[in-house]
Design an enzyme around this catalytic site. Structure first.
Site, PDB file in Angstrom:
ATOM      1  N   SER A 134       0.847  -1.186   0.000  1.00  0.00           N
ATOM      2  CA  SER A 134       0.000   0.000   0.000  1.00  0.00           C
ATOM      3  C   SER A 134       0.886   1.240   0.000  1.00  0.00           C
ATOM      4  O   SER A 134       1.752   1.389   0.864  1.00  0.00           O
ATOM      5  CB  SER A 134      -0.900  -0.008   1.244  1.00  0.00           C
ATOM      6  OG  SER A 134      -1.761   1.105   1.251  1.00  0.00           O
ATOM      7  N   LYS A 160      -1.018  -0.830  -4.462  1.00  0.00           N
ATOM      8  CA  LYS A 160      -2.257  -0.123  -4.109  1.00  0.00           C
ATOM      9  C   LYS A 160      -1.909   1.332  -3.822  1.00  0.00           C
ATOM     10  O   LYS A 160      -1.045   1.616  -2.993  1.00  0.00           O
ATOM     11  CB  LYS A 160      -2.917  -0.750  -2.876  1.00  0.00           C
ATOM     12  CG  LYS A 160      -4.198  -0.024  -2.462  1.00  0.00           C
ATOM     13  CD  LYS A 160      -4.952  -0.768  -1.367  1.00  0.00           C
ATOM     14  CE  LYS A 160      -4.410  -0.486   0.012  1.00  0.00           C
ATOM     15  NZ  LYS A 160      -5.269  -1.070   1.075  1.00  0.00           N
ATOM     16  N   LYS A 162      -3.142   4.918  -2.386  1.00  0.00           N
ATOM     17  CA  LYS A 162      -4.129   5.680  -1.631  1.00  0.00           C
ATOM     18  C   LYS A 162      -4.511   6.915  -2.446  1.00  0.00           C
ATOM     19  O   LYS A 162      -3.640   7.581  -3.029  1.00  0.00           O
ATOM     20  CB  LYS A 162      -3.554   6.107  -0.273  1.00  0.00           C
ATOM     21  CG  LYS A 162      -3.259   4.950   0.671  1.00  0.00           C
ATOM     22  CD  LYS A 162      -4.521   4.336   1.238  1.00  0.00           C
ATOM     23  CE  LYS A 162      -4.209   3.313   2.319  1.00  0.00           C
ATOM     24  NZ  LYS A 162      -5.431   2.751   2.942  1.00  0.00           N
ATOM     25  N   ASP A 188      -7.322   2.954  -3.252  1.00  0.00           N
ATOM     26  CA  ASP A 188      -8.066   2.914  -1.996  1.00  0.00           C
ATOM     27  C   ASP A 188      -8.403   4.335  -1.587  1.00  0.00           C
ATOM     28  O   ASP A 188      -7.511   5.158  -1.362  1.00  0.00           O
ATOM     29  CB  ASP A 188      -7.210   2.236  -0.916  1.00  0.00           C
ATOM     30  CG  ASP A 188      -7.927   2.127   0.427  1.00  0.00           C
ATOM     31  OD1 ASP A 188      -9.126   2.437   0.486  1.00  0.00           O
ATOM     32  OD2 ASP A 188      -7.273   1.731   1.409  1.00  0.00           O
ATOM     33  N   GLU A 213     -11.252   0.673  -3.851  1.00  0.00           N
ATOM     34  CA  GLU A 213     -11.610   0.245  -2.498  1.00  0.00           C
ATOM     35  C   GLU A 213     -12.285   1.368  -1.724  1.00  0.00           C
ATOM     36  O   GLU A 213     -11.777   2.490  -1.675  1.00  0.00           O
ATOM     37  CB  GLU A 213     -10.332  -0.204  -1.782  1.00  0.00           C
ATOM     38  CG  GLU A 213     -10.536  -0.733  -0.375  1.00  0.00           C
ATOM     39  CD  GLU A 213      -9.214  -1.131   0.258  1.00  0.00           C
ATOM     40  OE1 GLU A 213      -9.216  -1.404   1.479  1.00  0.00           O
ATOM     41  OE2 GLU A 213      -8.185  -1.169  -0.432  1.00  0.00           O
ATOM     42  N   ASP A 238     -14.362  -2.168   2.296  1.00  0.00           N
ATOM     43  CA  ASP A 238     -13.425  -2.360   3.407  1.00  0.00           C
ATOM     44  C   ASP A 238     -14.132  -1.956   4.690  1.00  0.00           C
ATOM     45  O   ASP A 238     -14.711  -2.784   5.395  1.00  0.00           O
ATOM     46  CB  ASP A 238     -12.166  -1.522   3.154  1.00  0.00           C
ATOM     47  CG  ASP A 238     -11.187  -1.504   4.325  1.00  0.00           C
ATOM     48  OD1 ASP A 238     -11.444  -2.151   5.358  1.00  0.00           O
ATOM     49  OD2 ASP A 238     -10.146  -0.830   4.223  1.00  0.00           O
ATOM     50  N   LYS A 262     -10.371  -7.459   6.731  1.00  0.00           N
ATOM     51  CA  LYS A 262      -9.422  -7.071   7.775  1.00  0.00           C
ATOM     52  C   LYS A 262      -9.875  -7.734   9.073  1.00  0.00           C
ATOM     53  O   LYS A 262     -10.907  -7.345   9.637  1.00  0.00           O
ATOM     54  CB  LYS A 262      -9.367  -5.556   7.935  1.00  0.00           C
ATOM     55  CG  LYS A 262      -8.579  -4.859   6.844  1.00  0.00           C
ATOM     56  CD  LYS A 262      -8.490  -3.369   7.090  1.00  0.00           C
ATOM     57  CE  LYS A 262      -7.676  -2.694   5.988  1.00  0.00           C
ATOM     58  NZ  LYS A 262      -7.811  -1.220   6.047  1.00  0.00           N
ATOM     59  N   GLY A 290      -4.389  -4.761   5.509  1.00  0.00           N
ATOM     60  CA  GLY A 290      -3.423  -4.570   6.582  1.00  0.00           C
ATOM     61  C   GLY A 290      -3.663  -3.279   7.344  1.00  0.00           C
ATOM     62  O   GLY A 290      -4.308  -2.356   6.844  1.00  0.00           O
TER      63      GLY A 290
END
Length: 368
Positions: A134, A160, A162, A188, A213, A238, A262, A290
């Site tokens: 991430s 991934k 953000k 995400d 996400e 998520d 998660k 995570g």
């Protein structure tokens, strides 16, 4: 299994680099560790709650308080196993991360006493798992591209990014142009958008992403379903998924076609397995998210990610992604971007005493 005492230990783990998301920037992890001591041995777990209630309503001081005042005293004095912890704690509303830590520590102690590994108990079908990483929000595109290049060179099989309003289409385009269409890429949003942004988010469809996400608020399942109809990019939930019941509702509504599981967010690894089983029955891919875990939490996540329904690479990065020195022997990626699943009893890892002592901030012992 009779519990004689429980230790609540706070440690401070500096991050190798600041980690920025749409809800804030982390420079160090304030981690609550839970150690359950029984007549046969002990078990460890990590509470994933962060310092402030931004990702969700939980925060580490609150987790320690609810464990001390309510959750630990609720455990039967004549003995308990991991399967009953969830039922005992169910009357207490929320506090999923605190519940997860307590259940996991009990499960670790239980499995160590029987010699069974975490992965075997959960039903893992693999001995190694592919790893994604991430990448936080950066100050500039060149900084982002340098970071992604480093992770690709390390061997991570999925990136991934953000995102947030103002940092979305441009960084995705830059990464795609630099690294090509073969790179497994996803984004995400951490609930940073609203349905008004649907047309803008649809611009991401051009980049062949694995998924987007949690684009909308965690309580907006209906609007996620509406958004999913307007995007070609698969929508993954998520924060919206806190239980198997939530997963069932999301699948029924068409709010997502992928789920990020998660364990801390859903109350523990046993509930995470239920979500896995439900999603697999409906043909919904899942992957393991995570929360900047140390080696203790990472060991459990890697074991979960080895279940057969976890068909997408998760956020099970190597220890060096976040910490210069981990609490356990470090998790290190192999040449093709995989981590080995621990095979020892319980979590299969032990805290390194010297490191643990060095990073400990406080320690609390609760006698049973």
């Amino acid at each position: 299994m009779k519990i004689s005492g429980i230790e609540l230990r706070r440690v401070r783990m500096p991050l190798v680099a600041p980690f920025r998301t749409s809800f804030g920037t982390e420079t160090a992890r304030d981690v609550l560790l839970v150690r359950v001591v029984t007549e046969d041995g002990e078990g460890w777990a990590e509470c994933a709650a962060m310092s402030e209630p931004r990702y969700c309503s939980e925060y580490v001081d609150g987790a320690q308080d609810v464990l001390r005042r309510f959750l630990i005293p609720a455990l039967p004095e004549d003995g308990v196993d991991a399967e009953t912890v969830g039922r005992v704690l169910h009357p207490f509303t929320g506090h999923q991360m605190a519940k997860s830590a307590l259940e996991t520590a009990v499960l670790d102690a239980q499995l160590r006493s029987t010699g069974q590994s975490f992965a075997a108990h959960l039903g893992a079908s693999r001995d190694r798992v592919p790893c994604g990483v991430s990448v936080g929000i950066m100050d500039s595109l060149p900084e982002l591209l340098d970071a992604v290049e480093g992770y690709v060179e390390e061997g991570y099989v999925r990136i991934k990014l953000k995102i947030e309003p103002g940092w979305d289409v441009a960084p995705v385009r830059a990464v795609r142009e630099r690294f090509g269409d073969d790179l497994l890429l996803q984004v995400d949003a951490n609930a940073a958008y609203t349905l008004v942004d649907a047309q803008h988010l649809a611009e991401l469809d051009a980049f062949g992403l694995l998924l987007i996400e949690q684009p909308l608020a965690n309580d907006d399942m209906v609007q996620h379903a509406q958004l999913a109809k307007r995007l070609r990019t698969p929508v993954c939930l998520d924060e919206s998924i806190e239980s198997a019941a939530d997963a069932a509702a999301a699948i029924s509504l068409g709010a997502c076609s992928i789920i990020n599981v998660k364990p801390a967010r859903v109350g523990g690894y046993l509930e995470a397995r239920r979500i896995h089983d439900l999603a697999r029955a409906h043909g919904i891919p899942v992957w393991c998210g995570g929360m900047l875990e140390t080696g203790i939490g990472r060991a459990a996540n890697v074991a979960l990610a080895a279940l057969p329904g976890f068909t997408l690479p998760g956020d099970t990065s190597g220890s060096g992604r976040y910490f210069a020195t981990d609490l356990t022997e470090p998790f290190v990626l192999d040449a093709d971007g995989h981590l080995d699943v621990p095979t020892g009893p319980g979590l299969g890892v032990e805290p390194l005493k010297d490191v643990l002592d060095e990073v400990t901030v406080s320690n609390e012992w609760i006698t049973r």
